[in-house]
Enzyme design. Structure first.
Site, PDB file in Angstrom:
ATOM      1  N   THR A  74       4.722   8.787   1.008  1.00 20.70           N
ATOM      2  CA  THR A  74       5.803   8.015   0.364  1.00 20.70           C
ATOM      3  C   THR A  74       6.480   8.829  -0.733  1.00 20.70           C
ATOM      4  O   THR A  74       7.565   8.462  -1.179  1.00 20.70           O
ATOM      5  CB  THR A  74       5.296   6.691  -0.247  1.00 20.70           C
ATOM      6  OG1 THR A  74       4.275   6.991  -1.215  1.00 20.70           O
ATOM      7  CG2 THR A  74       4.751   5.749   0.802  1.00 20.70           C
ATOM      8  N   ASP A 123      -0.666  15.890  -2.845  1.00 25.64           N
ATOM      9  CA  ASP A 123       0.064  14.753  -2.277  1.00 25.64           C
ATOM     10  C   ASP A 123       0.335  15.036  -0.806  1.00 25.64           C
ATOM     11  O   ASP A 123       0.668  16.166  -0.442  1.00 25.64           O
ATOM     12  CB  ASP A 123       1.393  14.567  -3.051  1.00 25.64           C
ATOM     13  CG  ASP A 123       1.998  13.185  -2.872  1.00 25.64           C
ATOM     14  OD1 ASP A 123       2.312  12.824  -1.732  1.00 25.64           O
ATOM     15  OD2 ASP A 123       2.152  12.473  -3.874  1.00 25.64           O
ATOM     16  N   TYR A 163      -4.696  -3.220   0.871  1.00 26.86           N
ATOM     17  CA  TYR A 163      -4.384  -2.683  -0.466  1.00 26.86           C
ATOM     18  C   TYR A 163      -5.265  -3.347  -1.529  1.00 26.86           C
ATOM     19  O   TYR A 163      -5.937  -2.670  -2.301  1.00 26.86           O
ATOM     20  CB  TYR A 163      -2.911  -2.936  -0.753  1.00 26.86           C
ATOM     21  CG  TYR A 163      -2.402  -2.358  -2.060  1.00 26.86           C
ATOM     22  CD1 TYR A 163      -2.118  -0.999  -2.180  1.00 26.86           C
ATOM     23  CD2 TYR A 163      -2.173  -3.174  -3.160  1.00 26.86           C
ATOM     24  CE1 TYR A 163      -1.618  -0.474  -3.375  1.00 26.86           C
ATOM     25  CE2 TYR A 163      -1.674  -2.654  -4.346  1.00 26.86           C
ATOM     26  CZ  TYR A 163      -1.393  -1.306  -4.451  1.00 26.86           C
ATOM     27  OH  TYR A 163      -0.896  -0.789  -5.630  1.00 26.86           O
TER      28      TYR A 163
HETATM   29  N1  NAD Z   1       4.395   1.188  -9.434  1.00 26.76           N
HETATM   30  C1  NAD Z   1       3.714   0.093  -9.620  1.00 26.76           C
HETATM   31  O1  NAD Z   1       4.265  -0.924 -10.023  1.00 26.76           O
HETATM   32  C2  NAD Z   1       2.212   0.065  -9.389  1.00 26.76           C
HETATM   33  C3  NAD Z   1       1.539  -1.134  -9.640  1.00 26.76           C
HETATM   34  C4  NAD Z   1       0.163  -1.177  -9.450  1.00 26.76           C
HETATM   35  C5  NAD Z   1      -0.515  -0.038  -9.070  1.00 26.76           C
HETATM   36  N2  NAD Z   1       0.161   1.111  -8.837  1.00 26.76           N
HETATM   37  C6  NAD Z   1      -0.602   2.274  -8.377  1.00 26.76           C
HETATM   38  O2  NAD Z   1      -0.154   3.463  -8.983  1.00 26.76           O
HETATM   39  C7  NAD Z   1      -0.194   4.537  -8.040  1.00 26.76           C
HETATM   40  C8  NAD Z   1       1.167   5.199  -7.940  1.00 26.76           C
HETATM   41  O3  NAD Z   1       2.129   4.231  -7.546  1.00 26.76           O
HETATM   42  P1  NAD Z   1       3.665   4.598  -7.296  1.00 26.76           P
HETATM   43  O4  NAD Z   1       4.452   3.403  -7.639  1.00 26.76           O
HETATM   44  O5  NAD Z   1       3.979   5.893  -7.939  1.00 26.76           O
HETATM   45  O6  NAD Z   1       3.656   4.719  -5.702  1.00 26.76           O
HETATM   46  P2  NAD Z   1       4.293   5.841  -4.755  1.00 26.76           P
HETATM   47  O7  NAD Z   1       4.157   5.352  -3.370  1.00 26.76           O
HETATM   48  O8  NAD Z   1       5.654   6.217  -5.261  1.00 26.76           O
HETATM   49  O9  NAD Z   1       3.334   7.087  -5.001  1.00 26.76           O
HETATM   50  C9  NAD Z   1       2.110   7.262  -4.326  1.00 26.76           C
HETATM   51  C10 NAD Z   1       1.973   8.733  -3.992  1.00 26.76           C
HETATM   52  O10 NAD Z   1       0.708   8.935  -3.353  1.00 26.76           O
HETATM   53  C11 NAD Z   1       0.914   9.756  -2.194  1.00 26.76           C
HETATM   54  N3  NAD Z   1      -0.171   9.427  -1.246  1.00 26.76           N
HETATM   55  C12 NAD Z   1      -0.407   8.237  -0.640  1.00 26.76           C
HETATM   56  N4  NAD Z   1      -1.504   8.318   0.149  1.00 26.76           N
HETATM   57  C13 NAD Z   1      -1.963   9.601   0.018  1.00 26.76           C
HETATM   58  C14 NAD Z   1      -3.059  10.292   0.578  1.00 26.76           C
HETATM   59  N5  NAD Z   1      -3.905   9.714   1.444  1.00 26.76           N
HETATM   60  N6  NAD Z   1      -3.249  11.590   0.228  1.00 26.76           N
HETATM   61  C15 NAD Z   1      -2.391  12.203  -0.638  1.00 26.76           C
HETATM   62  N7  NAD Z   1      -1.334  11.585  -1.189  1.00 26.76           N
HETATM   63  C16 NAD Z   1      -1.116  10.300  -0.868  1.00 26.76           C
HETATM   64  C17 NAD Z   1       2.300   9.399  -1.696  1.00 26.76           C
HETATM   65  O11 NAD Z   1       2.899  10.394  -0.883  1.00 26.76           O
HETATM   66  C18 NAD Z   1       3.051   9.219  -3.023  1.00 26.76           C
HETATM   67  O12 NAD Z   1       3.598  10.434  -3.485  1.00 26.76           O
HETATM   68  C19 NAD Z   1      -0.679   3.955  -6.718  1.00 26.76           C
HETATM   69  O13 NAD Z   1      -2.064   4.185  -6.577  1.00 26.76           O
HETATM   70  C20 NAD Z   1      -0.419   2.463  -6.881  1.00 26.76           C
HETATM   71  O14 NAD Z   1      -1.321   1.686  -6.137  1.00 26.76           O
HETATM   72  C21 NAD Z   1       1.514   1.189  -8.981  1.00 26.76           C
END
Ligand code: NAD
Length: 307
Positions: free
Chosen positions: A36, A32, A139
């Site tokens: 975020t 990570d 996105y």
């Molecule tokens: N939570 C939701 O409702 C939801 C809905 C649809 C899709 N998703 C997908 O699920 C996944 C996780 O979502 P979340 O809610 O936990 O989001 P989040 O932002 O809390 O977690 C994303 C994590 O990815 C890390 N990250 C981002 N870009 C990075 C990179 N280039 N290299 C390394 N680390 C990186 C961030 O630091 C963070 O820890 C995401 O891919 C998101 O698109 C989530």
């Protein structure tokens, strides 16, 4: 014991997934860049690599859960080029690593691949209505190209892939400032601040509690059978208007906040409701936690950190 890599494991969903994988006796590595996520979300017992998935990846793994990508619209729109890179370069790197070490990959796609849908509920066979030229497109189109990369690595290199189209998921450890509907409403209600509704509140969302989501992701990666490389929706089909969600948040928090209506952001989807027949048929999944119960648990979490 399986060797598992979780990209994005310091984020909201990743932190819950890693805990579950550790409690099932696996060896877990989190990668990570903390854009975020936060380091304290990574449970003791997991290895941690602070790195960007856009850089080439190394290591030996049996399974890769690829979650890295900011999910909050405020956060991914603040860095649109990095969002696009994370989806194209990052997903390519994950799939290259999987090809080299013959790992399975679960990619976390999103309901946003359906854009502003013209059909409801959205089944996986619906191709969507996405604006490729707007503030959300980094996105939405990023996730679509990631799905396409998964398809082509499965086709050209026989990588074992699974694609979860996640619908709005909430629960403890969401960032209080991430700008999504549940965290916004609960935090504003707990602080007795005006609860911000964009538009007239008649747009719908379907809220899935995090424990249900994680159970779905694990079941999908483990499932065997024909067609399982095709995307599967994982979300709660209980559709609510945004205004209903706001009112539930006020009731659960015992809040005296008023509703504050603001203009609708560009390309905000009018309806979100998953058809989950595929998840039911293919890997026996459906949500168990009611919205009332899930919002209560999440409000308790926010009450704890706000105090
Ligand atoms: N939570 C939701 O409702 C939801 C809905 C649809 C899709 N998703 C997908 O699920 C996944 C996780 O979502 P979340 O809610 O936990 O989001 P989040 O932002 O809390 O977690 C994303 C994590 O990815 C890390 N990250 C981002 N870009 C990075 C990179 N280039 N290299 C390394 N680390 C990186 C961030 O630091 C963070 O820890 C995401 O891919 C998101 O698109 C989530």
């Amino acid at each position: 014991m399986r060797r598992i890599l979780v990209t994005g494991g310091a984020g909201f969903l990743g932190s819950h997934l890693v805990l579950k994988l550790l409690s099932n006796g696996n060896h877990v590595t989190v990668l990570d860049d903390l854009c975020t996520g936060v380091r304290s979300n990574v449970p003791a017992g997991a290895d941690f690599i602070q790195a960007d998935v856009c850089e080439p990846l190394t290591g030996e793994y049996d399974d890769i859960y690829h979650l890295a990508c900011a999910a909050s619209p405020d956060k991914y729109q603040a860095q649109p080029l990095q969002t696009l890179r994370t989806n194209f370069l990052g997903t390519t790197n994950v799939l290259e690593l999987a090809r080299r070490c013959r790992a399975s990959v679960l990619f976390t796609s999103t309901s946003e691949v359906y854009g502003d849908p013209q059909v409801s509920p959205q089944s996986e066979g619906y191709w969507g209505n996405v604006n490729s030229f707007g503030p959300r497109s980094c996105y939405d189109e990023g996730k679509r190209v990631s799905e396409s990369l998964c398809y082509s690595y499965a086709d050209c290199h026989q990588v074992r892939i699974r694609i979860a189209r996640i619908f709005n998921t909430y629960g403890p450890r969401m960032a209080p400032d991430d700008g999504r509907v549940v965290s916004n409403f609960l935090v504003q209600a707990l602080r007795n601040l005006p609860v911000t509704i964009y538009g007239d509140g008649s747009q719908t969302r379907s809220l899935c509690y995090v424990d249900d989501q994680i159970r779905g992701l694990l079941a999908l990666l483990q499932a065997e059978g024909a067609n399982l490389e095709a995307p599967a929706n994982i979300g709660n089909p209980h559709e609510m208007t945004v205004k209903e969600i706001a009112k539930a948040a006020l009731r659960i928090c015992g809040s005296s906040s008023k509703l504050d209506y603001r203009p609708l952001p560009k390309d905000d989807p009018a309806r979100r409701c998953p058809d989950i027949q595929r998840a039911k048929d293919w890997f026996g999944w459906e949500p168990r936690v009611s919205v009332e119960e899930g919002l209560q648990l999440t409000a308790d979490y926010f009450r704890g950190i706000l105090n």
